[in-house]
Design an enzyme around this catalytic site. Sequence first.
Site, PDB file in Angstrom:
ATOM      1  N   ASP A 199       0.857  -1.189   0.000  1.00  0.00           N
ATOM      2  CA  ASP A 199       0.000   0.000   0.000  1.00  0.00           C
ATOM      3  C   ASP A 199       0.892   1.237   0.000  1.00  0.00           C
ATOM      4  O   ASP A 199       1.667   1.447   0.933  1.00  0.00           O
ATOM      5  CB  ASP A 199      -0.899  -0.013   1.238  1.00  0.00           C
ATOM      6  CG  ASP A 199      -1.953   1.082   1.205  1.00  0.00           C
ATOM      7  OD1 ASP A 199      -2.140   1.702   0.142  1.00  0.00           O
ATOM      8  OD2 ASP A 199      -2.586   1.316   2.255  1.00  0.00           O
ATOM      9  N   ASP A 204      -2.668   2.072  -6.267  1.00  0.00           N
ATOM     10  CA  ASP A 204      -1.521   2.068  -5.353  1.00  0.00           C
ATOM     11  C   ASP A 204      -1.559   0.949  -4.327  1.00  0.00           C
ATOM     12  O   ASP A 204      -0.788   0.960  -3.374  1.00  0.00           O
ATOM     13  CB  ASP A 204      -1.443   3.414  -4.625  1.00  0.00           C
ATOM     14  CG  ASP A 204      -2.619   3.638  -3.696  1.00  0.00           C
ATOM     15  OD1 ASP A 204      -3.758   3.372  -4.109  1.00  0.00           O
ATOM     16  OD2 ASP A 204      -2.404   4.090  -2.559  1.00  0.00           O
ATOM     17  N   GLU A 205      -2.423  -0.026  -4.517  1.00  0.00           N
ATOM     18  CA  GLU A 205      -2.595  -1.051  -3.490  1.00  0.00           C
ATOM     19  C   GLU A 205      -2.836  -2.400  -4.153  1.00  0.00           C
ATOM     20  O   GLU A 205      -3.598  -2.501  -5.110  1.00  0.00           O
ATOM     21  CB  GLU A 205      -3.778  -0.671  -2.597  1.00  0.00           C
ATOM     22  CG  GLU A 205      -4.017  -1.573  -1.422  1.00  0.00           C
ATOM     23  CD  GLU A 205      -5.220  -1.126  -0.595  1.00  0.00           C
ATOM     24  OE1 GLU A 205      -5.489  -1.786   0.418  1.00  0.00           O
ATOM     25  OE2 GLU A 205      -5.894  -0.135  -0.976  1.00  0.00           O
TER      26      GLU A 205
END
Length: 352
Positions: A10, A105-106
């Site tokens: 993350d 983003d994860e």
Amino acid sequence: MQNRKIIHIDADCFYAAIEMRDDPNLRDIPMAIGGPASGRSVLSTANYAARVYGVRSAMPTSVAKRLCPALLVIPGNMNKYRLASEQMHAIFREFTDIIEPLSLDEAYLDVTNSSSFQGSATRIAEEIRSRILKEVGITVSAGVATNKFIAKVASDWDKPDGLTVVTPEKQFEFVSNVPVKFISGIGRVAQEKLASLGVFKCSDLQALDFSVLQKSFGSMSFRLSQFALGIDDRPVTVSRERKSISVEHTFSKDLLDLKECQAVLPILLTDLKKRMSGRDFESQLSKYYLKVKFDDFKQTTIEQPIKAKLSDDVFSQLLQQAYSRSRRPVRLIGVGYRLSPPELHQLNLPFV
């Protein structure tokens, strides 16, 4: 049976981190990504300097500016963020093909059968973090565990720029100390319900009689009890066929009425259009899609066939319909489009 090796990655305040990377002068000042304070704009994210003042994602820009008058709000650049995400995923693929993206983003990575670093998930996570810092220029936090739930909690445990490893031997001890707010699906109202039952940590949930839990949480109770024990058999799922394109947001504080829900709709629609930008989906769009999850964990979904030019007003109407089904505080809203196979749907539907 072999324990799985799951990594949850993350990025730390991703959009803001990219902007601070490109302009170091932004690093030490409170800043956020979003629209202007005039109108009904809300924030996509904020850096840690802004979070000190209580500024958070999905907060109306006007409210954020009242909390932090010095807050710098910039519009952001989705193409730049997408490029950084692609760089991150290229690094992930060097270690495994079993990748489940949750957002730009994860992601979850299953490295159970990876031969890198003699199969050490910890070493792989360390290398991924190092490579992303060197090649993308931002920090990410990572959690390593035997399942998705614990890996995700672990990645949050030492943010920003942290790595938390939960070995099988330490798994039960770790999860017992996890506050219940870390369990996916537990919002403010659910926390209050659990607090009224004397439940604040997973250890409290472990000790609670299941019938009491079931009375308050219904069908959610089994999943909650399993997570509280550190049990999560969900696989890391690699999506091979896109059947929809959508964005959704879980709010840190429940939205109390329809007006608050409507206030955050513009940023969701902006993110949806950015996600579609440069991708050839328009000829496949078949239905509008809107999802609402309420504070009691019940969820409702509404779809409507696309019969004319795309219009944001349709989502506003669907949101009103969805909200009217329960009229309770809302913890999640999702918007998107269902996709048909290209050969079955050839309409050209430009945005208006």
